[in-house]
Scaffold this active site. Sequence first.
Site, PDB file in Angstrom:
ATOM      1  N   ILE A  37      17.880   5.811   0.045  1.00 46.89           N
ATOM      2  CA  ILE A  37      18.909   4.892   0.556  1.00 46.89           C
ATOM      3  C   ILE A  37      19.762   5.579   1.622  1.00 46.89           C
ATOM      4  O   ILE A  37      20.055   4.991   2.671  1.00 46.89           O
ATOM      5  CB  ILE A  37      19.773   4.354  -0.611  1.00 46.89           C
ATOM      6  CG1 ILE A  37      18.868   3.576  -1.584  1.00 46.89           C
ATOM      7  CG2 ILE A  37      20.897   3.459  -0.089  1.00 46.89           C
ATOM      8  CD1 ILE A  37      19.514   3.208  -2.910  1.00 46.89           C
TER       9      ILE A  37
ATOM     10  N   ASP B 299      23.578  17.119   1.439  1.00 45.89           N
ATOM     11  CA  ASP B 299      22.590  16.997   0.365  1.00 45.89           C
ATOM     12  C   ASP B 299      21.987  18.381   0.180  1.00 45.89           C
ATOM     13  O   ASP B 299      21.246  18.865   1.033  1.00 45.89           O
ATOM     14  CB  ASP B 299      21.497  15.972   0.761  1.00 45.89           C
ATOM     15  CG  ASP B 299      20.533  15.699  -0.393  1.00 45.89           C
ATOM     16  OD1 ASP B 299      20.277  16.615  -1.191  1.00 45.89           O
ATOM     17  OD2 ASP B 299      20.043  14.562  -0.478  1.00 45.89           O
TER      18      ASP B 299
ATOM     19  N   GLU C 212      31.158  -0.656 -16.399  1.00 49.92           N
ATOM     20  CA  GLU C 212      30.707  -1.978 -15.938  1.00 49.92           C
ATOM     21  C   GLU C 212      30.252  -2.790 -17.139  1.00 49.92           C
ATOM     22  O   GLU C 212      29.683  -2.198 -18.075  1.00 49.92           O
ATOM     23  CB  GLU C 212      29.558  -1.833 -14.941  1.00 49.92           C
ATOM     24  CG  GLU C 212      29.968  -1.186 -13.647  1.00 49.92           C
ATOM     25  CD  GLU C 212      28.794  -1.069 -12.653  1.00 49.92           C
ATOM     26  OE1 GLU C 212      27.720  -1.626 -12.935  1.00 49.92           O
ATOM     27  OE2 GLU C 212      28.969  -0.416 -11.622  1.00 49.92           O
TER      28      GLU C 212
ATOM     29  N   HIS D 133      28.431  -4.789  -8.418  1.00 49.58           N
ATOM     30  CA  HIS D 133      27.124  -4.109  -8.487  1.00 49.58           C
ATOM     31  C   HIS D 133      26.012  -5.012  -7.915  1.00 49.58           C
ATOM     32  O   HIS D 133      25.057  -5.364  -8.620  1.00 49.58           O
ATOM     33  CB  HIS D 133      26.806  -3.691  -9.929  1.00 49.58           C
ATOM     34  CG  HIS D 133      25.835  -2.556 -10.004  1.00 49.58           C
ATOM     35  ND1 HIS D 133      25.872  -1.598 -10.980  1.00 49.58           N
ATOM     36  CD2 HIS D 133      24.779  -2.223  -9.215  1.00 49.58           C
ATOM     37  CE1 HIS D 133      24.883  -0.744 -10.816  1.00 49.58           C
ATOM     38  NE2 HIS D 133      24.206  -1.096  -9.735  1.00 49.58           N
ATOM     39  N   LEU D 134      26.183  -5.337  -6.658  1.00 50.84           N
ATOM     40  CA  LEU D 134      25.237  -6.260  -6.009  1.00 50.84           C
ATOM     41  C   LEU D 134      24.245  -5.552  -5.094  1.00 50.84           C
ATOM     42  O   LEU D 134      23.453  -6.213  -4.428  1.00 50.84           O
ATOM     43  CB  LEU D 134      26.019  -7.300  -5.173  1.00 50.84           C
ATOM     44  CG  LEU D 134      26.849  -8.323  -5.932  1.00 50.84           C
ATOM     45  CD1 LEU D 134      27.513  -9.301  -4.959  1.00 50.84           C
ATOM     46  CD2 LEU D 134      25.976  -9.103  -6.912  1.00 50.84           C
TER      47      LEU D 134
ATOM     48  N   ALA E 276      21.511  -4.066  -5.297  1.00 48.28           N
ATOM     49  CA  ALA E 276      20.068  -4.352  -5.397  1.00 48.28           C
ATOM     50  C   ALA E 276      19.798  -5.846  -5.524  1.00 48.28           C
ATOM     51  O   ALA E 276      18.654  -6.249  -5.711  1.00 48.28           O
ATOM     52  CB  ALA E 276      19.505  -3.632  -6.616  1.00 48.28           C
TER      53      ALA E 276
HETATM   54  N1  LIG Z   1      24.429  -0.394  -5.955  1.00 53.32           N
HETATM   55  C1  LIG Z   1      23.201  -0.635  -6.338  1.00 53.32           C
HETATM   56  O1  LIG Z   1      22.866  -1.711  -6.810  1.00 53.32           O
HETATM   57  C2  LIG Z   1      22.164   0.422  -6.186  1.00 53.32           C
HETATM   58  C3  LIG Z   1      20.851   0.066  -5.817  1.00 53.32           C
HETATM   59  C4  LIG Z   1      19.890   1.069  -5.690  1.00 53.32           C
HETATM   60  C5  LIG Z   1      20.236   2.389  -5.946  1.00 53.32           C
HETATM   61  N2  LIG Z   1      21.500   2.675  -6.302  1.00 53.32           N
HETATM   62  C6  LIG Z   1      21.883   4.084  -6.524  1.00 53.32           C
HETATM   63  O2  LIG Z   1      21.876   4.760  -5.287  1.00 53.32           O
HETATM   64  C7  LIG Z   1      21.674   6.152  -5.515  1.00 53.32           C
HETATM   65  C8  LIG Z   1      20.654   6.713  -4.528  1.00 53.32           C
HETATM   66  O3  LIG Z   1      19.406   6.084  -4.707  1.00 53.32           O
HETATM   67  P1  LIG Z   1      18.115   6.590  -3.891  1.00 53.32           P
HETATM   68  O4  LIG Z   1      17.036   5.619  -4.159  1.00 53.32           O
HETATM   69  O5  LIG Z   1      18.472   6.907  -2.497  1.00 53.32           O
HETATM   70  O6  LIG Z   1      17.818   7.926  -4.689  1.00 53.32           O
HETATM   71  P2  LIG Z   1      17.031   9.213  -4.147  1.00 53.32           P
HETATM   72  O7  LIG Z   1      16.644   9.956  -5.368  1.00 53.32           O
HETATM   73  O8  LIG Z   1      15.987   8.831  -3.179  1.00 53.32           O
HETATM   74  O9  LIG Z   1      18.146  10.044  -3.375  1.00 53.32           O
HETATM   75  C9  LIG Z   1      19.214  10.683  -3.992  1.00 53.32           C
HETATM   76  C10 LIG Z   1      19.591  11.867  -3.128  1.00 53.32           C
HETATM   77  O10 LIG Z   1      20.771  12.450  -3.671  1.00 53.32           O
HETATM   78  C11 LIG Z   1      20.660  13.858  -3.486  1.00 53.32           C
HETATM   79  N3  LIG Z   1      21.568  14.557  -4.384  1.00 53.32           N
HETATM   80  C12 LIG Z   1      21.393  14.867  -5.681  1.00 53.32           C
HETATM   81  N4  LIG Z   1      22.458  15.547  -6.134  1.00 53.32           N
HETATM   82  C13 LIG Z   1      23.301  15.659  -5.087  1.00 53.32           C
HETATM   83  C14 LIG Z   1      24.572  16.278  -4.924  1.00 53.32           C
HETATM   84  N5  LIG Z   1      25.174  16.916  -5.933  1.00 53.32           N
HETATM   85  N6  LIG Z   1      25.163  16.210  -3.711  1.00 53.32           N
HETATM   86  C15 LIG Z   1      24.553  15.569  -2.684  1.00 53.32           C
HETATM   87  N7  LIG Z   1      23.346  14.986  -2.768  1.00 53.32           N
HETATM   88  C16 LIG Z   1      22.734  15.029  -3.962  1.00 53.32           C
HETATM   89  C17 LIG Z   1      19.206  14.152  -3.784  1.00 53.32           C
HETATM   90  O11 LIG Z   1      18.809  15.378  -3.219  1.00 53.32           O
HETATM   91  C18 LIG Z   1      18.521  12.975  -3.088  1.00 53.32           C
HETATM   92  O12 LIG Z   1      18.171  13.295  -1.757  1.00 53.32           O
HETATM   93  C19 LIG Z   1      21.296   6.268  -6.999  1.00 53.32           C
HETATM   94  O13 LIG Z   1      22.447   6.602  -7.739  1.00 53.32           O
HETATM   95  C20 LIG Z   1      20.899   4.859  -7.359  1.00 53.32           C
HETATM   96  O14 LIG Z   1      21.034   4.598  -8.716  1.00 53.32           O
HETATM   97  C21 LIG Z   1      22.467   1.734  -6.412  1.00 53.32           C
HETATM   98  O1  LIG Z   2      19.640  -3.638 -11.564  1.00 56.50           O
HETATM   99  C1  LIG Z   2      20.433  -3.745 -10.651  1.00 56.50           C
HETATM  100  O2  LIG Z   2      20.731  -4.800 -10.121  1.00 56.50           O
HETATM  101  C2  LIG Z   2      21.094  -2.487 -10.103  1.00 56.50           C
HETATM  102  C3  LIG Z   2      20.085  -1.489  -9.676  1.00 56.50           C
HETATM  103  C4  LIG Z   2      20.639  -0.295  -9.008  1.00 56.50           C
HETATM  104  O3  LIG Z   2      21.868   0.087  -9.460  1.00 56.50           O
HETATM  105  C5  LIG Z   2      19.661   0.837  -9.095  1.00 56.50           C
HETATM  106  O4  LIG Z   2      20.032   1.958  -9.429  1.00 56.50           O
HETATM  107  O5  LIG Z   2      18.491   0.594  -8.775  1.00 56.50           O
END
Ligand SMILES: NC(=O)c1ccc[n+]([C@@H]2O[C@H](COP(=O)([O-])OP(=O)(O)OC[C@H]3O[C@@H](n4cnc5c(N)ncnc54)[C@H](O)[C@@H]3O)[C@@H](O)[C@H]2O)c1
Ligand SMILES: O=C(O)CC[C@@H](O)C(=O)O
Length: 525
Positions: free
Chosen positions: A150, A169, A259, A277-278, A280
């Site tokens: 992301i 990172d 949440e 938490h939207l 996704a």
């Molecule tokens: N809001 C939502 O609905 C939603 C949707 C999808 C994902 N997310 C969240 O977004 C986050 C990222 O998802 P992603 O798919 O990119 O994951 P990913 O695993 O591809 O990337 C995470 C990155 O964070 C880095 N990281 C780990 N520890 C770290 C630290 N201490 N400092 C800095 N960087 C660090 C890792 O090296 C990695 O590059 C996750 O927490 C995921 O749950 C939220």
């Molecule tokens: O299920 C959801 O809608 C949230 C998913 C999101 O937080 C994730 O980490 O993929």
Amino acid sequence: MRILASDPVAEKGLNILREEGFIVDEKIKLSEEELIKIIPQYDALIVRSETKVTARIIEAAENLKIIGRAGVGVDNIDLAAASKKGIIVVNSPEGNTIAAAEHTIALMMALLRNIPQAHAALKAGKWLRKEFTGYELRGKTVGIIGLGRIGTAVAKRVKAFETRVIGYDPFISEERAQMLGITLMPLEELLQNADIVTMHLPLNNETRNLINRERLKLMKKSAFIINCARGGIIDEEALYEALKAGEIAGAALDVFAKEPLTESPLFELQNVIVTPHLGASTKEAQINVAIDVAREIANVLKGGLAQNAVNFPAMDKESYQRLKPYINLAEKLGNFLAQILSGGLLAAEIVYNGLAFKEETRPLTLAALKGLLDPLLMEKVNYVNAPVVAKERGIKVRETVMENGADYTNLITLKVTTEKGERIIAGTLFRNNEPRIVQIDQYRVDVVPEGYKLFVPHKDQPLMIGRVGLILGEKGINIAGMQLGRLTPGGDAVMVLSLDHPADGDSIKAIAEIPGIYEVKAVSL
Ligand SMILES: NC(=O)c1ccc[n+]([C@@H]2O[C@H](COP(=O)([O-])OP(=O)(O)OC[C@H]3O[C@@H](n4cnc5c(N)ncnc54)[C@H](O)[C@@H]3O)[C@@H](O)[C@H]2O)c1
Ligand SMILES: O=C(O)CC[C@@H](O)C(=O)O
């Protein structure tokens, strides 16, 4: 076989499972107690982020083989409890990347242009223009914390707005950052320089409250912060104080430490915009993750290998039982070596000798890597992320399998190259289930990889053992066992002591000062 979806999951995914002949029940908003009661009936559980899969639920899950997370973050699942019970946890890491990145951009624009506030005011009959003068994104510095899927998708998108992108990172290489056009820097420097800071990293013990009071103080007064990753990464109380005191300009939050959340002091602040938490929640992402997780579950329940297991290398039961003692050994070898290494890690080679490794070595390599990297890194390294972490850190990993060619029937050798040289460790199973370290560097030894050790290379000369024993003995540290290895009489030698308690810093220092001792490393396995 029965599958339970305890959060809303797209029908397209669930239908894949039904078409495969599985019975799928959808029961949402269950309490922990309700889940505990019904979970024994199920072979698989599908969740999003709302169901908290606690150790108690896992404990009650007598028939559960797999937990599928329709999404990325698995912080709502007790992974340790699942692993302990042999339940595979899979996620769907790619299906919602774009949804989350686009939501981040939406929040960024809304925050800079006061869109939610202006919208609410106008609907309340107030035509306010001056009050809602915003900022342009062009020319700003966007600081991205976490440059995974992301984070990099956000970087690509904000670049189209003519911004400068800086990133933090610890697990990505300078080359990769350069390729993405992102300037890597330490966290503190990023916070000082960014006009907009956005979080894209997992929540774990290392990242909980990563953005705390002190770090918020480093940010510019004009800066904005966005969290579309996980609640708890930013300390909400500290954020409230910083926003209220005008130490930062505003925040956009999609996720919260607790949440669902319907009341918070943060909600009362004009300069905070929120969504429930939207990140996704797009039709496309929900279909993508549901399909991905359904395919994984169907595959695993039919005896196949999981592609996105987050807690264990996926194998059929038989192979797992056969390889389990070697998996443990490989992890211990990596772990031992990690604790005696110095200098940055450059490469790791795992050599397998013997027929035991003819069919399957991947789980062993993952275990060796996990053992090697976990003590060296901040982040929890598991079997799945170990190769990714190694790759991102530029550590070259090589695996060689030979049917024979060693002095033992089956032997695992781990060779590691660091900036300071090469180190080797090798191990085998005596009588098929008793793990032994049989070589460390050039020395032959016979060490049980368990408990507290002291690894002491030294010159082969009288009094070495006695003086080491005396130092430990005076501190009340009992030596439970000792292994000696030497190349030639009077040449280089090594002692590996097994201790009943870990050696303290003073004893280690005193031993290191004995003339003829080359180094002293404490190892805990
Ligand atoms: N809001 C939502 O609905 C939603 C949707 C999808 C994902 N997310 C969240 O977004 C986050 C990222 O998802 P992603 O798919 O990119 O994951 P990913 O695993 O591809 O990337 C995470 C990155 O964070 C880095 N990281 C780990 N520890 C770290 C630290 N201490 N400092 C800095 N960087 C660090 C890792 O090296 C990695 O590059 C996750 O927490 C995921 O749950 C939220
Ligand atoms: O299920 C959801 O809608 C949230 C998913 C999101 O937080 C994730 O980490 O993929």
